[in-house]
Scaffold this motif. Structure first.
Motif, PDB file in Angstrom:
ATOM      1  N   VAL A  63       0.841  -1.200   0.000  1.00 31.53           N
ATOM      2  CA  VAL A  63       0.000   0.000   0.000  1.00 31.53           C
ATOM      3  C   VAL A  63       0.874   1.247   0.000  1.00 31.53           C
ATOM      4  N   ARG A  64       1.879   1.264   0.841  1.00 31.54           N
ATOM      5  CA  ARG A  64       2.736   2.449   0.948  1.00 31.54           C
ATOM      6  C   ARG A  64       3.553   2.680  -0.319  1.00 31.54           C
ATOM      7  N   ASN A  65       3.881   1.620  -1.054  1.00 34.36           N
ATOM      8  CA  ASN A  65       4.697   1.751  -2.264  1.00 34.36           C
ATOM      9  C   ASN A  65       3.860   1.913  -3.534  1.00 34.36           C
ATOM     10  N   SER A  66       2.558   1.759  -3.427  1.00 31.98           N
ATOM     11  CA  SER A  66       1.693   1.827  -4.601  1.00 31.98           C
ATOM     12  C   SER A  66       1.526   3.266  -5.086  1.00 31.98           C
ATOM     13  N   PHE A 111      -0.938   4.151  -6.870  1.00 31.44           N
ATOM     14  CA  PHE A 111      -2.376   4.421  -6.852  1.00 31.44           C
ATOM     15  C   PHE A 111      -2.762   5.294  -5.660  1.00 31.44           C
ATOM     16  N   PHE A 112      -2.044   5.128  -4.568  1.00 32.22           N
ATOM     17  CA  PHE A 112      -2.404   5.806  -3.326  1.00 32.22           C
ATOM     18  C   PHE A 112      -1.342   6.807  -2.899  1.00 32.22           C
ATOM     19  N   ARG A 113      -0.696   7.423  -3.856  1.00 33.46           N
ATOM     20  CA  ARG A 113       0.380   8.366  -3.582  1.00 33.46           C
ATOM     21  C   ARG A 113      -0.057   9.457  -2.610  1.00 33.46           C
ATOM     22  N   PHE A 114      -1.287   9.976  -2.773  1.00 34.91           N
ATOM     23  CA  PHE A 114      -1.761  11.065  -1.926  1.00 34.91           C
ATOM     24  C   PHE A 114      -2.889  10.640  -0.985  1.00 34.91           C
ATOM     25  N   ASP A 115      -3.082   9.342  -0.846  1.00 31.39           N
ATOM     26  CA  ASP A 115      -4.135   8.821   0.028  1.00 31.39           C
ATOM     27  C   ASP A 115      -3.533   8.569   1.410  1.00 31.39           C
ATOM     28  N   TRP A 116      -3.465   9.610   2.211  1.00 27.82           N
ATOM     29  CA  TRP A 116      -2.811   9.504   3.509  1.00 27.82           C
ATOM     30  C   TRP A 116      -3.608   8.627   4.467  1.00 27.82           C
ATOM     31  N   PHE A 117      -4.920   8.563   4.279  1.00 25.85           N
ATOM     32  CA  PHE A 117      -5.734   7.693   5.130  1.00 25.85           C
ATOM     33  C   PHE A 117      -5.280   6.249   4.999  1.00 25.85           C
ATOM     34  N   LEU A 118      -5.202   5.738   3.776  1.00 23.13           N
ATOM     35  CA  LEU A 118      -4.813   4.340   3.576  1.00 23.13           C
ATOM     36  C   LEU A 118      -3.339   4.113   3.899  1.00 23.13           C
ATOM     37  N   LYS A 119      -2.491   5.045   3.500  1.00 21.41           N
ATOM     38  CA  LYS A 119      -1.057   4.883   3.740  1.00 21.41           C
ATOM     39  C   LYS A 119      -0.708   4.900   5.225  1.00 21.41           C
ATOM     40  N   SER A 120      -1.554   5.516   6.039  1.00 19.72           N
ATOM     41  CA  SER A 120      -1.260   5.605   7.472  1.00 19.72           C
ATOM     42  C   SER A 120      -1.861   4.458   8.285  1.00 19.72           C
ATOM     43  N   ARG A 121      -2.536   3.519   7.642  1.00 12.76           N
ATOM     44  CA  ARG A 121      -3.112   2.375   8.359  1.00 12.76           C
ATOM     45  C   ARG A 121      -2.009   1.431   8.828  1.00 12.76           C
ATOM     46  N   THR A 122      -2.187   0.888  10.019  1.00 14.04           N
ATOM     47  CA  THR A 122      -1.241  -0.096  10.554  1.00 14.04           C
ATOM     48  C   THR A 122      -1.571  -1.477   9.981  1.00 14.04           C
ATOM     49  N   SER A 123      -0.681  -2.413  10.199  1.00 11.12           N
ATOM     50  CA  SER A 123      -0.920  -3.787   9.752  1.00 11.12           C
ATOM     51  C   SER A 123      -2.164  -4.371  10.407  1.00 11.12           C
TER      52      SER A 123
END
Length: 133
Positions: free
Chosen positions: A51-54, A56-68
């Protein structure tokens, strides 16, 4: 059977600071979970990295900040919804063919607990893939 098409199940989400997962994020999570392997030991850590390397979600801080752990909870919710949808489809098909009685599972009980292998098979069927033996 196409992961790009929306699922029939309505995905209800819990509020996380006023933010919600969207269909694109859910689709990505399920497809990546299938690709990485649902029964792998550290699959949710790998999913978080994906998710963090995708791009698609370059500016999607909500998804990128989710924990495992948060990704694991969301994926478990999605897998459960897919299982219910597949069970409903199988039940409808069984009724059309005169098979399974309404409200009963093939094992004769009112409920069943799918194993990881069964969950993976159901996900593969939903995604239109053939299961690996």
């Amino acid at each position: 059977s196409n992961p790009v098409l929306p699922l029939e199940a309505v995905v209800s989400t819990q509020s996380t600071g006023g933010k919600h997962y969207n269909e694109e994020e859910d689709r990505f999570l399920i497809c990546k979970l299938f690709h990485l392997g649902i029964d792998k030991e550290n699959v949710y850590d790998e999913l978080r990295t994906e998710v963090r390397n995708s791009s698609f979600f370059r500016f999607d801080w909500f998804l990128k900040s989710r924990t495992s752990i948060e990704l694991q909870r969301r994926c478990n919710t999605l897998v459960t919804l897919i299982e219910r949808e597949m069970a409903e489809i199988e039940e409808r098909e069984g009724r059309k063919k005169g098979g399974i009685a309404a409200g009963k599972k093939p094992n004769g009980s009112g409920t069943s607990t799918p194993t990881f292998k069964r969950k993976a098979e159901m996900m593969m069927k939903m995604l239109g893939k053939k299961p690996k033996k």
